[in-house]
Design a protein around this motif. Structure first.
Motif, short mmCIF file in Angstrom:
data_model
loop_
_atom_site.label_atom_id
_atom_site.label_comp_id
_atom_site.label_asym_id
_atom_site.label_seq_id
_atom_site.Cartn_x
_atom_site.Cartn_y
_atom_site.Cartn_z
N HIS A 154 7.95 2.02 -8.09
CA HIS A 154 6.65 1.35 -7.93
C HIS A 154 6.78 -0.13 -8.30
N TRP B 172 8.49 -2.12 -5.54
CA TRP B 172 7.60 -2.44 -4.42
C TRP B 172 6.69 -3.61 -4.77
N THR C 79 0.83 -1.20 0.00
CA THR C 79 0.00 0.00 0.00
C THR C 79 0.87 1.26 0.00
N GLN C 80 0.32 2.34 -0.54
CA GLN C 80 1.05 3.60 -0.56
C GLN C 80 1.34 4.10 0.86
N ARG D 166 4.11 2.04 2.42
CA ARG D 166 5.42 2.36 1.86
C ARG D 166 5.94 3.69 2.41
N ARG D 167 5.03 4.64 2.58
CA ARG D 167 5.45 5.92 3.17
C ARG D 167 5.98 5.72 4.59
#
Length: 296
Positions: free
Chosen positions: A266, A269, A247-248, A251-252
């Motif tokens: 991307h 990941w 998920t974004q 990852r953040r």
């Protein structure tokens, strides 16, 4: 074996690139995870890896002055730890780059030497240390024999028995495959995401290790099951981490903790998530054992 390991343990693997940012590198083992220590995961993987190395080395029961062969020593951490116990420690590994790193880090220390060698076909000497019959007090092999292949594991046991003196000890710690597993490893790793990462084809069962060690002439002193703290808990951590990498927001969060992960694209990941999920699946079945063998 040499061809199989050419690209092992380097940045050609997306998983190793990721783990490197989490502190995986000085040692290249999975690690030993207990429930009270799990919060330390936020500090990286090194402490868990050092714990596994300490537990493995403790099984050798070394004495000052022992000559110890650290087989498939990787980057030399366990070899240096043996020298710190006043042993004469020889670390050998098939990969020249691993030995180069080991020499750079530890080659200046007393009682430590390193050499490039195939532990399934040992030379008569390496780095000035005799590897003739009965020349070694202890042999240590931590989480490497699964690379050797079925025949290589058998010959490594025979070579270890040959170089050990009577009364000497072999400690072999490895990933294993349960005798009762409902599926083969190949069936579970159908896309080869795990086997291609670690450059191997199959694991021995614990029973096979015991049978082959006995056939080589060893007396099996102990077979310790470390599946839960090594395989099961690492698989659980991989599952948790794969949720984050998928998920974004996750990852953040990972980039905030380990800023170097900003290099990941991307596609990186996505590839990483698939590899970790494949490892998690295998981690529900695979096992992990420490084999302690004495030469009569």
């Amino acid at each position: 074996m040499e061809e199989t390991l050419t690209d092992a343990y380097n940045d050609t693997s997306i998983l190793f690139r990721f783990l490197g940012h989490l502190g995986w590198g000085d040692l290249v083992n999975i690690g030993y995870f207990t429930l009270p220590t799990l919060p330390a995961f936020l500090g990286g993987l090194a402490s868990f890896q050092r714990t596994l190395a300490r537990k493995s080395l403790a099984l050798l029961d070394t004495s000052p002055g022992d000559v110890v062969l650290d087989a498939a020593c990787g980057r030399g951490h366990t070899t240096a730890a043996l020298a710190n116990k006043a042993c004469q420690a020889l670390g050998v590994d098939l990969q020249p780059q691993q030995i180069a790193w080991a020499r750079e880090r530890f080659g200046h220390r007393r009682r430590v030497s390193f050499a490039v060698a195939d532990v399934t076909r040992l030379p008569e000497q390496a780095a000035g240390v005799e590897l003739t019959q009965g020349s070694i007090d202890k042999v240590h092999c931590l989480e490497a024999a699964f690379h050797f292949g079925p025949e290589g594991r058998r010959t490594f046991l025979a070579e270890s028995h040959r170089v050990l003196r009577p009364g000497g000890r072999l400690v072999l710690v490895d990933i294993t495959w349960p005798d009762t597993a409902p599926q083969t490893l190949a069936e579970m790793d159908h896309d080869r995401l795990v086997r291609s990462t670690w450059k191997f084809e199959e694991f021995h069962t614990p029973a096979t290790y015991v049978a082959q060690a006995t056939a080589a002439g060893f007396r099996v002193h102990a077979l310790l099951d470390w599946t839960r703290p090594v395989i099961r808990r690492s698989a659980q951590l991989l599952g948790l981490t794969s949720h984050l990498t998928s998920t974004q927001a996750g990852r953040r969060a990972l980039r905030l903790r380990w800023p170097g992960l900003a290099e990941f694209t991307h596609q990186d990941w996505q590839n990483l998530t698939a590899v970790m999920q494949a490892h998690q699946v295998l981690g529900r079945t695979a096992s992990y054992h420490a084999l302690v063998c004495d030469k009569p």
